[in-house]
Design a protein around this motif. Structure first.
Motif, short mmCIF file in Angstrom:
data_model
loop_
_atom_site.label_atom_id
_atom_site.label_comp_id
_atom_site.label_asym_id
_atom_site.label_seq_id
_atom_site.Cartn_x
_atom_site.Cartn_y
_atom_site.Cartn_z
N GLU A 257 5.02 49.86 39.74
CA GLU A 257 5.97 49.39 38.72
C GLU A 257 7.41 49.61 39.19
O GLU A 257 8.28 48.74 39.00
N GLU A 258 7.68 50.74 39.82
CA GLU A 258 9.03 51.04 40.31
C GLU A 258 9.48 50.04 41.37
O GLU A 258 10.60 49.52 41.32
N THR B 61 10.09 46.66 39.70
CA THR B 61 11.36 46.67 38.96
C THR B 61 12.54 46.52 39.91
O THR B 61 13.42 45.68 39.70
N ASN B 62 12.55 47.31 40.99
CA ASN B 62 13.62 47.21 41.98
C ASN B 62 13.66 45.83 42.63
O ASN B 62 14.73 45.28 42.87
N TYR C 53 12.62 42.91 41.33
CA TYR C 53 13.15 41.93 40.38
C TYR C 53 14.67 42.07 40.24
O TYR C 53 15.38 41.07 40.13
#
Length: 83
Positions: free
Chosen positions: A56-57, A60-61, A63
């Motif tokens: 997920e991290e 997120t980065n 995107y």
């Protein structure tokens, strides 16, 4: 100009490597880069991989990076599309 060579550094920093690998993971492939202690790419190659997707991290980065790149380059992309 139809082609403008870019560095692996710019490709990585823009989030495009993450984006490309996100798509390639669907098929069990990835673009792999070997990076030295100075952050310079010393080798690159396509590879078959067993993993699918990113944490997920990392997503997120990724995107955020792609969104920033699009924000800065959207007008140029639009103009190029009309040429």
């Amino acid at each position: 100009m139809m082609i403008s060579e870019k560095s692996w550094k710019e490709f990585r920093e823009s989030g495009m490597l993450w984006w490309a690998n996100m798509i390639l993971h669907t098929f069990g492939w990835a673009i792999c880069l070997s990076v030295d202690e100075d952050g310079e790419v010393t080798d690159e190659y396509p590879a078959r991989v067993k993993f699918r997707g990113f944490s997920e991290e990392l997503n997120t980065n990724g995107y955020i990076k792609v969104s920033e790149w699009l924000s800065k380059n959207s007008e140029a992309l639009f103009q190029e599309s009309k040429e």
